[in-house]
Scaffold this motif. Structure first.
Motif, PDB file in Angstrom:
ATOM      1  N   ASP A  18       0.795  -1.222   0.000  1.00  0.00           N
ATOM      2  CA  ASP A  18       0.000   0.000   0.000  1.00  0.00           C
ATOM      3  C   ASP A  18       0.830   1.275   0.000  1.00  0.00           C
ATOM      4  OD1 ASP A  18      -2.403  -1.305  -0.080  1.00  0.00           O
ATOM      5  OD2 ASP A  18      -2.616  -1.399   2.089  1.00  0.00           O
ATOM      6  N   ASP A  94       0.067  -1.640 -10.171  1.00  0.00           N
ATOM      7  CA  ASP A  94      -1.171  -0.990  -9.737  1.00  0.00           C
ATOM      8  C   ASP A  94      -2.125  -0.706 -10.892  1.00  0.00           C
ATOM      9  OD1 ASP A  94      -0.582  -0.504  -6.845  1.00  0.00           O
ATOM     10  OD2 ASP A  94       1.059   0.656  -7.698  1.00  0.00           O
ATOM     11  N   ARG A 162      -3.332   9.088  -2.064  1.00  0.00           N
ATOM     12  CA  ARG A 162      -4.322   8.201  -1.435  1.00  0.00           C
ATOM     13  C   ARG A 162      -3.711   6.884  -0.973  1.00  0.00           C
ATOM     14  NH1 ARG A 162      -8.501   8.573  -6.214  1.00  0.00           N
ATOM     15  NH2 ARG A 162      -9.015  10.754  -6.010  1.00  0.00           N
ATOM     16  N   ARG A 166      -7.027   1.407  -5.172  1.00  0.00           N
ATOM     17  CA  ARG A 166      -7.608   0.216  -4.540  1.00  0.00           C
ATOM     18  C   ARG A 166      -7.742  -0.864  -5.596  1.00  0.00           C
ATOM     19  NH1 ARG A 166      -5.723   1.916  -0.712  1.00  0.00           N
ATOM     20  NH2 ARG A 166      -6.670   3.462   0.621  1.00  0.00           N
ATOM     21  N   ARG A 167      -7.162  -2.011  -5.344  1.00  0.00           N
ATOM     22  CA  ARG A 167      -7.140  -3.092  -6.333  1.00  0.00           C
ATOM     23  C   ARG A 167      -8.461  -3.852  -6.362  1.00  0.00           C
ATOM     24  NH1 ARG A 167      -2.092  -5.101  -8.010  1.00  0.00           N
ATOM     25  NH2 ARG A 167      -3.402  -6.580  -9.096  1.00  0.00           N
TER      26      ARG A 167
END
Length: 194
Positions: A18, A94, A162, A166-167
């Motif tokens: 992350d 990502d 951020r 978000r995966r």
């Protein structure tokens, strides 16, 4: 076979942590991507902890130098990989990059890499003119759109702030079910012959 991928190949590899730079991958040939050099320059201009562009391509060295800033900061070029190695690599990124120019035929169809990125559980980063066919396809809610390299830089800075994107879960879409692009292409051909 969904996405041209065997089910056992989906989900291999480790999603990125992350923190750290946003890892963007472009997998495929660079021929015809006249606007790719400004994209690699946009990555090079960002702070090194914000984003990296990974280019996995069989493109020959002289063409590669024309399209990608080889040796530029934040731009890493990788040689071609086997399909299992590529999916393992994609899972460590990502965003999957699709970059099109206004006259590129994929504006009316969908590049195979779109489906590969979805199968690997990536969000898709589209950079190019408005109205590409891929925005009418299954998985379009997973597409981030940047109109140009400047907007791309802003989007990457926001994603990094951020903590990275978000995966989503891997999405298998059978290319044969991807009919929206075919309908658009048929309409365009009809209008060209009228």
């Amino acid at each position: 076979v969904p996405n041209g991928v065997r089910r056992e190949e989906v989900g291999v590899g480790t999603p990125p942590e992350d923190h750290g730079p946003v890892r963007v991958v472009f997998a495929g040939e660079l021929y015809g991507y006249a606007d790719f050099r400004p994209l690699s320059r946009a990555f090079a201009a960002l702070p090194s902890d914000v984003a990296e562009l990974h280019v996995v391509t069989p493109t020959d060295a002289s063409t590669l130098r024309r399209y990608v800033g080889v040796g530029e900061p934040n731009v890493v070029v990788h040689p071609p990989m086997s399909r299992p190695d590529l999916y393992r690599f994609l899972r460590g990124c990502d965003l999957g990059l699709v970059a099109l120019t206004r006259d590129y035929p994929y504006l009316d169809s969908v590049p195979a890499k779109y489906f590969d990125y979805l199968a690997a559980g990536l969000l898709v980063l589209y950079v190019g003119p408005e109205g590409p066919a891929l925005l009418d396809e299954p998985g379009a809610e997973r597409v981030l759109v940047a109109a140009d390299p400047e907007h791309l830089s802003q989007l990457l800075l926001e994603q990094h702030a951020r903590g990275g994107p978000r995966r989503p879960q891997p999405l298998l879409v059978d290319r044969a079910e991807s009919s929206a692009a075919l309908v658009r292409l048929a309409e365009r051909l009809r209008s060209a012959t009228d």
